[in-house]
Write a protein that holds these residues in place. Structure first.
Motif, PDB file in Angstrom:
ATOM      1  N   ILE A  72       0.828  -1.197   0.000  1.00 48.97           N
ATOM      2  CA  ILE A  72       0.000   0.000   0.000  1.00 48.97           C
ATOM      3  C   ILE A  72       0.864   1.248   0.000  1.00 48.97           C
ATOM      4  O   ILE A  72       0.564   2.216  -0.674  1.00 48.97           O
ATOM      5  N   LEU A  73       1.944   1.231   0.751  1.00 46.90           N
ATOM      6  CA  LEU A  73       2.813   2.400   0.841  1.00 46.90           C
ATOM      7  C   LEU A  73       3.808   2.492  -0.313  1.00 46.90           C
ATOM      8  O   LEU A  73       4.501   3.491  -0.453  1.00 46.90           O
ATOM      9  N   GLY A  74       3.897   1.443  -1.125  1.00 43.88           N
ATOM     10  CA  GLY A  74       4.828   1.458  -2.241  1.00 43.88           C
ATOM     11  C   GLY A  74       6.256   1.122  -1.839  1.00 43.88           C
ATOM     12  O   GLY A  74       7.192   1.401  -2.580  1.00 43.88           O
ATOM     13  N   LEU A  75       6.436   0.527  -0.677  1.00 41.72           N
ATOM     14  CA  LEU A  75       7.776   0.181  -0.208  1.00 41.72           C
ATOM     15  C   LEU A  75       8.310  -1.087  -0.860  1.00 41.72           C
ATOM     16  O   LEU A  75       9.516  -1.292  -0.930  1.00 41.72           O
ATOM     17  N   ILE A  76       7.396  -1.956  -1.288  1.00 38.88           N
ATOM     18  CA  ILE A  76       7.774  -3.156  -2.036  1.00 38.88           C
ATOM     19  C   ILE A  76       6.845  -3.269  -3.234  1.00 38.88           C
ATOM     20  O   ILE A  76       5.747  -2.700  -3.252  1.00 38.88           O
ATOM     21  N   HIS A  77       7.279  -4.000  -4.249  1.00 38.72           N
ATOM     22  CA  HIS A  77       6.474  -4.167  -5.452  1.00 38.72           C
ATOM     23  C   HIS A  77       5.353  -5.178  -5.206  1.00 38.72           C
ATOM     24  O   HIS A  77       5.555  -6.194  -4.534  1.00 38.72           O
ATOM     25  N   LEU A  78       4.196  -4.882  -5.754  1.00 38.15           N
ATOM     26  CA  LEU A  78       3.058  -5.787  -5.652  1.00 38.15           C
ATOM     27  C   LEU A  78       3.270  -6.994  -6.560  1.00 38.15           C
ATOM     28  O   LEU A  78       3.818  -6.870  -7.656  1.00 38.15           O
ATOM     29  N   ASN A  79       2.830  -8.152  -6.108  1.00 36.47           N
ATOM     30  CA  ASN A  79       2.842  -9.336  -6.962  1.00 36.47           C
ATOM     31  C   ASN A  79       1.687  -9.295  -7.946  1.00 36.47           C
ATOM     32  O   ASN A  79       1.773  -9.814  -9.053  1.00 36.47           O
TER      33      ASN A  79
ATOM     34  N   TRP B  62      -5.209   5.648  -4.210  1.00 33.79           N
ATOM     35  CA  TRP B  62      -5.928   6.491  -3.265  1.00 33.79           C
ATOM     36  C   TRP B  62      -5.978   7.897  -3.819  1.00 33.79           C
ATOM     37  O   TRP B  62      -5.216   8.264  -4.706  1.00 33.79           O
ATOM     38  N   ASN B  63      -6.868   8.698  -3.283  1.00 35.21           N
ATOM     39  CA  ASN B  63      -7.097  10.038  -3.813  1.00 35.21           C
ATOM     40  C   ASN B  63      -6.586  11.124  -2.882  1.00 35.21           C
ATOM     41  O   ASN B  63      -7.117  12.228  -2.881  1.00 35.21           O
ATOM     42  N   ILE B  64      -5.578  10.819  -2.124  1.00 36.33           N
ATOM     43  CA  ILE B  64      -4.973  11.813  -1.235  1.00 36.33           C
ATOM     44  C   ILE B  64      -3.472  11.810  -1.462  1.00 36.33           C
ATOM     45  O   ILE B  64      -2.895  10.812  -1.881  1.00 36.33           O
ATOM     46  N   PRO B  65      -2.818  12.935  -1.191  1.00 38.50           N
ATOM     47  CA  PRO B  65      -1.355  12.961  -1.330  1.00 38.50           C
ATOM     48  C   PRO B  65      -0.680  12.061  -0.296  1.00 38.50           C
ATOM     49  O   PRO B  65      -1.202  11.874   0.802  1.00 38.50           O
ATOM     50  N   ARG B  66       0.475  11.522  -0.633  1.00 34.47           N
ATOM     51  CA  ARG B  66       1.202  10.675   0.306  1.00 34.47           C
ATOM     52  C   ARG B  66       1.525  11.403   1.604  1.00 34.47           C
ATOM     53  O   ARG B  66       1.691  10.785   2.649  1.00 34.47           O
ATOM     54  N   SER B  67       1.610  12.724   1.543  1.00 39.88           N
ATOM     55  CA  SER B  67       1.899  13.483   2.767  1.00 39.88           C
ATOM     56  C   SER B  67       0.744  13.411   3.762  1.00 39.88           C
ATOM     57  O   SER B  67       0.912  13.758   4.926  1.00 39.88           O
ATOM     58  N   ASP B  68      -0.429  12.955   3.328  1.00 38.99           N
ATOM     59  CA  ASP B  68      -1.586  12.804   4.208  1.00 38.99           C
ATOM     60  C   ASP B  68      -1.760  11.355   4.669  1.00 38.99           C
ATOM     61  O   ASP B  68      -2.857  10.945   5.042  1.00 38.99           O
ATOM     62  N   VAL B  69      -0.670  10.581   4.626  1.00 43.38           N
ATOM     63  CA  VAL B  69      -0.690   9.193   5.067  1.00 43.38           C
ATOM     64  C   VAL B  69       0.270   9.047   6.245  1.00 43.38           C
ATOM     65  O   VAL B  69       1.423   9.457   6.170  1.00 43.38           O
ATOM     66  N   GLY B  70      -0.227   8.479   7.327  1.00 45.37           N
ATOM     67  CA  GLY B  70       0.616   8.169   8.477  1.00 45.37           C
ATOM     68  C   GLY B  70       0.678   6.657   8.617  1.00 45.37           C
ATOM     69  O   GLY B  70      -0.329   5.986   8.411  1.00 45.37           O
ATOM     70  N   ALA B  71       1.838   6.114   8.954  1.00 42.57           N
ATOM     71  CA  ALA B  71       1.942   4.662   9.007  1.00 42.57           C
ATOM     72  C   ALA B  71       3.003   4.214   9.994  1.00 42.57           C
ATOM     73  O   ALA B  71       3.988   4.910  10.230  1.00 42.57           O
ATOM     74  N   THR B  72       2.764   3.049  10.535  1.00 41.80           N
ATOM     75  CA  THR B  72       3.797   2.319  11.258  1.00 41.80           C
ATOM     76  C   THR B  72       3.660   0.865  10.840  1.00 41.80           C
ATOM     77  O   THR B  72       2.588   0.285  10.912  1.00 41.80           O
ATOM     78  N   ILE B  73       4.742   0.333  10.328  1.00 44.16           N
ATOM     79  CA  ILE B  73       4.729  -1.046   9.841  1.00 44.16           C
ATOM     80  C   ILE B  73       5.925  -1.799  10.395  1.00 44.16           C
ATOM     81  O   ILE B  73       6.984  -1.218  10.634  1.00 44.16           O
ATOM     82  N   ASP B  74       5.731  -3.069  10.618  1.00 41.69           N
ATOM     83  CA  ASP B  74       6.794  -3.980  11.053  1.00 41.69           C
ATOM     84  C   ASP B  74       7.660  -3.349  12.134  1.00 41.69           C
ATOM     85  O   ASP B  74       7.234  -3.228  13.264  1.00 41.69           O
TER      86      ASP B  74
END
Length: 157
Positions: free
Chosen positions: A1-8, A14-26
């Motif tokens: 979803i965040l584009g950190l790895i390539h999708l299989n 999504w219709n919002i800028p990446r700057s409007d995304v907050g995340a914590t993963i792994d």
């Protein structure tokens, strides 16, 4: 979803800028030598509309990050639940329109868990903003979400 790895397979849009995304993963990303407050200040400086010191202090207080025992010590000297609380604070810092949390409750102690649930419900559940939260058990989501899906083997089960 965040584009950190390539999708299989498939696509994510999504219709919002990446700057409007907050995340914590792994494993949360933070500077090991800075304190939680220092990491939050650094994160705030990267955001389009930098939150001020009041937002940082509020998140620390709400997530039970005590300034003396955790807020001012370097991240490398903190307990797992303290670094998880810091990661959640960093993800929520800019009031993002989309919040992605990967098993946020797993490493939190009971006090931080209850504080996070209260904060999340105030800022997201009733706001119209979107959050995607992963959890091993639907019981972990009971106090957080109104809808959930069960994915098994990459398919909605």
């Amino acid at each position: 979803i965040l584009g950190l790895i390539h999708l299989n397979d498939g696509t994510v849009t999504w219709n919002i800028p990446r700057s409007d995304v907050g995340a914590t993963i792994d494993a949360p990303a933070y500077h090991r030598e800075l304190s939680i407050r220092g990491n939050l200040v650094a994160q705030a400086n990267l955001l389009k509309q930098a939150p001020g010191p009041l937002r940082i202090s509020s998140l620390m207080q709400r997530l039970k990050i005590d300034e003396i025992t955790a807020g001012s010590r370097s991240m490398r000297n903190l307990l797992t639940y303290q670094t998880q609380a810091a990661a959640i604070a960093m993800a929520m810092l800019g009031h993002p329109d989309l919040l992605l949390l990967d098993e946020p409750l797993v490493a939190l102690n009971l006090e931080c868990r209850l504080a996070f649930i209260e904060l999340f419900n105030e800022e997201y559940r009733s706001s119209g903003k979107t959050a995607l939260i992963t959890a091993e058990s639907k019981d972990d989501l009971a106090d957080l979400v109104s809808d959930f899906i069960h994915i098994d083997g990459g398919k909605n089960a």
